[in-house]
Design an enzyme around this catalytic site. Structure first.
Site, PDB file in Angstrom:
ATOM      1  N   ASP A 125       1.011  -1.178   0.177  1.00 26.21           N
ATOM      2  CA  ASP A 125       0.009  -0.082  -0.108  1.00 26.21           C
ATOM      3  C   ASP A 125       0.859   1.264   0.114  1.00 26.21           C
ATOM      4  O   ASP A 125       2.041   1.073   0.336  1.00 26.21           O
ATOM      5  CB  ASP A 125      -0.731   0.213   1.212  1.00 26.21           C
ATOM      6  CG  ASP A 125      -0.252   0.023   2.581  1.00 26.21           C
ATOM      7  OD1 ASP A 125       1.049  -0.722   2.639  1.00 26.21           O
ATOM      8  OD2 ASP A 125      -0.762   0.724   3.233  1.00 26.21           O
ATOM      9  N   ASP A 140       9.065   3.227  -1.617  1.00 27.17           N
ATOM     10  CA  ASP A 140       8.194   2.731  -0.463  1.00 27.17           C
ATOM     11  C   ASP A 140       6.990   2.297  -0.642  1.00 27.17           C
ATOM     12  O   ASP A 140       5.898   2.961  -0.845  1.00 27.17           O
ATOM     13  CB  ASP A 140       7.957   3.997   0.572  1.00 27.17           C
ATOM     14  CG  ASP A 140       7.454   3.503   2.029  1.00 27.17           C
ATOM     15  OD1 ASP A 140       7.278   2.396   2.157  1.00 27.17           O
ATOM     16  OD2 ASP A 140       7.075   4.378   3.026  1.00 27.17           O
ATOM     17  N   GLU A 162       0.465  -1.323   5.557  1.00 27.20           N
ATOM     18  CA  GLU A 162       1.338  -0.792   6.555  1.00 27.20           C
ATOM     19  C   GLU A 162       1.231   0.468   6.800  1.00 27.20           C
ATOM     20  O   GLU A 162       1.589   1.129   8.133  1.00 27.20           O
ATOM     21  CB  GLU A 162       2.816  -1.253   5.974  1.00 27.20           C
ATOM     22  CG  GLU A 162       3.927  -1.012   6.741  1.00 27.20           C
ATOM     23  CD  GLU A 162       4.501   0.375   6.699  1.00 27.20           C
ATOM     24  OE1 GLU A 162       5.410   0.621   7.608  1.00 27.20           O
ATOM     25  OE2 GLU A 162       4.162   1.429   5.870  1.00 27.20           O
TER      26      GLU A 162
HETATM   27 ZN   LIG Z   1       7.034   1.494   4.104  1.00 30.85          ZN
END
Ligand SMILES: [Zn+2]
Length: 372
Positions: A120, A153, A187
């Site tokens: 995510d 990320d 997360e």
């Molecule tokens: Zn992350």
């Protein structure tokens, strides 16, 4: 007099020799880099990562709805692009979207390892869109740079793990110990439905890992003071987290006749004082390790400093404190993140509120922060 001068000179020489000895014995600890992918294979892998970035698996916020079709699509994307992995590993889903893969090893006596990542990403505010060089979900590759939300990320880790497993499988590799791949879908909003339930399930099954590798850090360019080349950082610790809310309440009024101090003035002053009194710099154990590893790769002057960290601590703090990324390594940071006050341009608000986020150095506590 001459004798004293000679003595001083001798001390300087011994001191210099001591520094140089430390530099000479400050040897490199880097392993040999091995190229495993051809240029074509690398491009194919990059394209698969780009494809993953184009699926907007956004976590909007705790308890806010998500675009479930994007999350379903992401799962399907992995299945289509990594067919061997999906044929040979078993897959268990949690809370519909999180994915836990099990790759059985040949030696059941060994403890398994866990490779974790999340797919995510945080949302992109409409107002920030003009600041993006390329649309956040474009997955555009231009001049060897891949653009898109999640590139670092953390879809890079999902795709890197998948690429490695698929490649190893196609080469007939069989792991000795069991390998678990744990891919969370939430997360960015604390992982309560992903990582948390996956780890609880594993605990229930009596699975105890030898080690867990989760998202850590990136390959950084121009962010480590004194290093020109790229630096791949392995995170071995995580900073702590604390958020403090400041609130001021003073009778407001009309902006044509302001009192000497309004709620906004007091709050602004408080924030300024917080910023002017940062927490003290300190070399934590992980940062000490970082310097032991990166120091030998640096030019002579920096090498001299890092080979003698205890002597040159203050120089290191000065250099590191100059930039946000360096500062974050040597102290608990102070970051005002939300200001809330006022509704109308000619009315002095009675209430002003600010949120300040702190990231604590390993070993420091919230109690210590409050005392500071
Ligand atoms: Zn992350």
């Amino acid at each position: 007099m001459k004798k004293i001068l000679r003595l001083i000179l001798l001390v300087i020489i011994i001191f210099t020799l001591y520094l140089l000895y430390n530099v000479a014995t400050f040897s490199g600890k880097q392993g040999e880099a091995v190229t495993v992918l051809s240029t074509v294979e690398f491009k194919q892998a990059a394209n698969r990562l780009a494809g993953a970035l184009r699926i907007p698996t956004v976590s909007h916020g705790k308890n806010l709805p998500v675009d479930s079709s994007a999350f379903v699509r992401f799962g399907r994307y992995l299945e289509e692009n990594y067919p061997l992995t999906h044929a040979r590993l078993t897959l268990k889903k949690f809370s519909a979207f999180s994915r836990l893969y099990h790759w059985r090893g040949t030696d059941s006596g060994r403890k398994p390892i866990v490779l974790a990542a999340h797919f995510d990403v945080v949302p992109v505010g409409e107002e920030n869109l003009p600041l993006w060089n390329h649309p956040p979900f474009s997955g555009l590759i231009q001049n060897d740079t891949l653009w898109g939300r999640g590139a670092i990320d953390d879809k890079i880790n999902i795709i890197a793990i998948m690429e490695a497993v698929e490649r190893l499988l196609s080469g007939g590799f069989e792991p000795a110990r069991d390998i678990w791949l744990a891919f969370g879908h939430d997360e960015e909003i604390e992982g309560t439905r992903g990582a948390k339930v996956m780890s609880a399930w594993m605990k229930e099954q009596g699975i105890r890992a030898e080690w867990v590798l989760d998202e850590g850090y990136a390959v950084l360019q121009d962010m480590i003071p004194g290093m020109d080349g790229p630096v791949a950082i392995i995170g071995t610790a995580e900073k702590g987290y604390a958020t403090i809310r400041l609130s001021v309440s003073i009778i407001g009024g009309h902006s044509s006749m302001p009192e000497k101090e309004t709620a906004l003035d007091v709050l602004a002053g408080a924030i300024r004082r917080l910023k002017q009194n940062p927490l003290p710099a300190r070399l934590s154990a992980p940062v000490r390790d970082f310097m032991r590893y990166i120091g030998p790769e640096m030019p002579f002057a920096q090498k001299l400093v890092f080979a003698n960290t205890s002597l040159f601590k203050n120089i290191i703090f000065n250099i590191y404190s100059a930039k946000g990324s360096g500062n974050a390594m040597v102290r608990t940071t102070t970051a005002p993140t939300i200001f809330r006050s006022g509704v109308k341009e000619n009315i002095i608000p009675q209430q002003a509120e600010a949120t300040v986020n702190f990231r604590l150095l390993p070993g420091e506590t919230r109690e210590g922060l409050m005392q500071h």
